[in-house]
Design an enzyme around this catalytic site. Sequence first.
Site, mmCIF file in Angstrom:
data_model
loop_
_atom_site.group_PDB
_atom_site.id
_atom_site.type_symbol
_atom_site.label_atom_id
_atom_site.label_comp_id
_atom_site.label_asym_id
_atom_site.label_seq_id
_atom_site.Cartn_x
_atom_site.Cartn_y
_atom_site.Cartn_z
ATOM 1 N N LYS A 22 0.830 -1.210 0.000
ATOM 2 C CA LYS A 22 0.000 0.000 0.000
ATOM 3 C C LYS A 22 0.868 1.265 0.000
ATOM 4 C CE LYS A 22 -1.845 1.678 4.028
ATOM 5 N NZ LYS A 22 -1.471 3.092 4.154
ATOM 6 N N ASN A 23 1.866 1.304 0.878
ATOM 7 C CA ASN A 23 2.627 2.547 1.046
ATOM 8 C C ASN A 23 3.577 2.823 -0.104
ATOM 9 O OD1 ASN A 23 1.278 2.979 3.373
ATOM 10 N ND2 ASN A 23 3.010 2.580 4.754
ATOM 11 N N CYS A 117 -4.873 12.644 13.571
ATOM 12 C CA CYS A 117 -5.604 11.381 13.427
ATOM 13 C C CYS A 117 -5.419 10.581 14.697
ATOM 14 C CB CYS A 117 -5.151 10.621 12.189
ATOM 15 S SG CYS A 117 -3.520 9.920 12.350
ATOM 16 N N ARG A 122 0.370 14.520 13.533
ATOM 17 C CA ARG A 122 0.831 14.289 12.152
ATOM 18 C C ARG A 122 0.814 15.532 11.248
ATOM 19 N NH1 ARG A 122 -1.146 8.488 10.017
ATOM 20 N NH2 ARG A 122 0.710 8.746 8.737
ATOM 21 N N ASP A 307 4.606 0.610 12.157
ATOM 22 C CA ASP A 307 3.392 -0.044 11.653
ATOM 23 C C ASP A 307 3.272 -1.502 12.092
ATOM 24 O OD1 ASP A 307 2.600 2.255 10.436
ATOM 25 O OD2 ASP A 307 3.082 1.647 8.391
ATOM 26 N N ARG A 399 -8.846 -0.392 4.767
ATOM 27 C CA ARG A 399 -7.982 0.608 4.141
ATOM 28 C C ARG A 399 -6.635 0.004 3.758
ATOM 29 N NH1 ARG A 399 -6.229 4.799 7.731
ATOM 30 N NH2 ARG A 399 -4.853 4.951 5.959
HETATM 31 C C1 UD1 Z 1 4.225 6.901 6.484
HETATM 32 C C2 UD1 Z 1 3.404 5.662 6.255
HETATM 33 C C3 UD1 Z 1 2.828 5.154 7.577
HETATM 34 C C4 UD1 Z 1 3.966 4.950 8.591
HETATM 35 C C5 UD1 Z 1 4.827 6.202 8.706
HETATM 36 C C6 UD1 Z 1 6.061 5.997 9.575
HETATM 37 C C7 UD1 Z 1 2.562 6.028 4.003
HETATM 38 C C8 UD1 Z 1 1.403 6.317 3.124
HETATM 39 N N1 UD1 Z 1 2.319 5.998 5.333
HETATM 40 O O1 UD1 Z 1 3.358 7.907 7.004
HETATM 41 O O2 UD1 Z 1 2.183 3.894 7.331
HETATM 42 O O3 UD1 Z 1 3.408 4.661 9.863
HETATM 43 O O4 UD1 Z 1 5.277 6.618 7.401
HETATM 44 O O5 UD1 Z 1 6.820 4.942 9.096
HETATM 45 O O6 UD1 Z 1 3.663 5.793 3.537
HETATM 46 N N2 UD1 Z 1 6.219 14.709 10.795
HETATM 47 C C9 UD1 Z 1 6.275 16.064 11.091
HETATM 48 N N3 UD1 Z 1 6.161 16.955 10.046
HETATM 49 C C10 UD1 Z 1 6.002 16.558 8.754
HETATM 50 C C11 UD1 Z 1 5.961 15.175 8.469
HETATM 51 C C12 UD1 Z 1 6.067 14.283 9.506
HETATM 52 O O7 UD1 Z 1 6.409 16.457 12.247
HETATM 53 O O8 UD1 Z 1 5.909 17.407 7.861
HETATM 54 C C13 UD1 Z 1 6.340 13.726 11.894
HETATM 55 C C14 UD1 Z 1 5.059 12.883 12.070
HETATM 56 O O9 UD1 Z 1 4.104 13.529 12.874
HETATM 57 C C15 UD1 Z 1 5.612 11.628 12.705
HETATM 58 C C16 UD1 Z 1 7.001 11.485 12.045
HETATM 59 O O10 UD1 Z 1 7.309 12.770 11.523
HETATM 60 O O11 UD1 Z 1 5.789 11.810 14.090
HETATM 61 C C17 UD1 Z 1 7.063 10.480 10.919
HETATM 62 O O12 UD1 Z 1 5.951 10.648 10.067
HETATM 63 P P1 UD1 Z 1 6.003 10.341 8.504
HETATM 64 O O13 UD1 Z 1 7.181 9.483 8.176
HETATM 65 O O14 UD1 Z 1 5.856 11.615 7.764
HETATM 66 O O15 UD1 Z 1 4.686 9.486 8.311
HETATM 67 P P2 UD1 Z 1 3.821 9.439 7.011
HETATM 68 O O16 UD1 Z 1 4.694 9.697 5.837
HETATM 69 O O17 UD1 Z 1 2.576 10.245 7.185
#
Ligand code: UD1
Length: 420
Positions: A22-23, A117, A122, A307, A399
């Site tokens: 999925k990711n 969420c 996030r 995850d 999902r």
């Molecule tokens: C992706 C995965 C999700 C997985 C996560 C961490 C997808 C579609 N989803 O989510 O399944 O659990 O990686 O491996 O690939 N953060 C900030 N600012 C930002 C972006 C992130 O503070 O602009 C923080 C987030 O709140 C979190 C951390 O960084 O604490 C990591 O998040 P991130 O790697 O961005 O997760 P996703 O990409 O949303």
Amino acid sequence: MDKLLIQGGVSLKGEIRIAGAKNSALPILAATLLTHDTVKVCNLPHLYDITTMIELMGCLGVEPIIDEKLNVEINSSSIKHFNAPYELVKTMRASILVLGPLLTRYGQAEVALPGGCAIGSRPVNLHISALQAMGANITVENGYIKASVQGKLKGAHIFMDLVTVTGTENVMMAATLAEGQTIIENAAREPEVVDLANCLIAMGADISGQGGDTIVINGVDELHGCTYAVMPDRIETGTYLIAAAATRGHIKVKDTQPDILESVLSKLEQAGSEIKIGENWIELDMHGQRPKAVSLRTAPYPAFPTDMQAQFTALNSVALGSGSITETVFENRFMHVHEMNRMGASMRVEGNTVIVDGVEALMGAPVMATDLRASASLIIAGLVSENETTVDRIYHIDRGYECIEEKLQLLGAQIRRIPS
Ligand code: UD1
């Protein structure tokens, strides 16, 4: 709302196939917006999030063609709109992945700002600041990220304050068509980032360093079409293996990729599993023994994936001994703990750690899923319970897991869906 009804107490046995990741599929679908040529994406999983991404393409005026094997051909030359509406973003945060491609290809994009969420706040500030460093004008107004650029985005040297998976992907996609070179430091090293990079390279992008923490992208004038098969889903793979270990079972998962699951397989071995691997399969055998509790700490790849921690919490709940699970990626990812305690587990949360004292078996109960991976852990808890468990709000699981009850039935589980 559909529910899952599980009669626990069966050891999982048999073979299943793993779906596409999925990711990885979500950013690859977004990447098809980077060219006017047709991109054919194969090995897409049958999931609600994929349907949502295809629906989002439809909102942009792009009509993907889906064949009977669920391969999708996308030609984005019919694009008419550059807006990802809140109705879709609220059901799938990964909709933010269209921001980079739309901005770099069309000079404009509006994407609803994803909210918090169930697992934490996030934010997407790092996506925004990196694109601003590349010359984008970005404002956040009325709940929307409004982005535009005069001419092309400009390559930039970007240091990501935190390792962010979709943030790295958004910037990497934007950089493929930017003017000059972009260097992303402290980039996410997740295999799904590498899969996206490989797809972009197949489309003509100039990218190196993917899989390491510095990714270098030299912008090109245009990208072209390609056919690309999405990699196997490592989280789905791990979830079935953990379910087998928790139920003292013996299963083989096929069409997967063992070399990207090292941190998970090593924890399963510590839990007492015998593991054999081939090029694209993994076999796990507990020899009928109760698992041993394990301790782990989540962190970005190649460390243990966030995850997969909820599923290990379920395993620990019936394991021999005590284990602690520390979550360092998201701030609030222990909602499943309270549900498992209602099933007779012995767990307590201390800060960002959950300490689990294993009990002989859980007792079935009606429980409620709160997020995608928590739902998977509640299903595992149901499988190791002495009687019946109903898991409510399973739209979360739909999902991210393809036909979960059918795959578990193939492994002998007593599980069925009760339609609402
Ligand atoms: C992706 C995965 C999700 C997985 C996560 C961490 C997808 C579609 N989803 O989510 O399944 O659990 O990686 O491996 O690939 N953060 C900030 N600012 C930002 C972006 C992130 O503070 O602009 C923080 C987030 O709140 C979190 C951390 O960084 O604490 C990591 O998040 P991130 O790697 O961005 O997760 P996703 O990409 O949303």
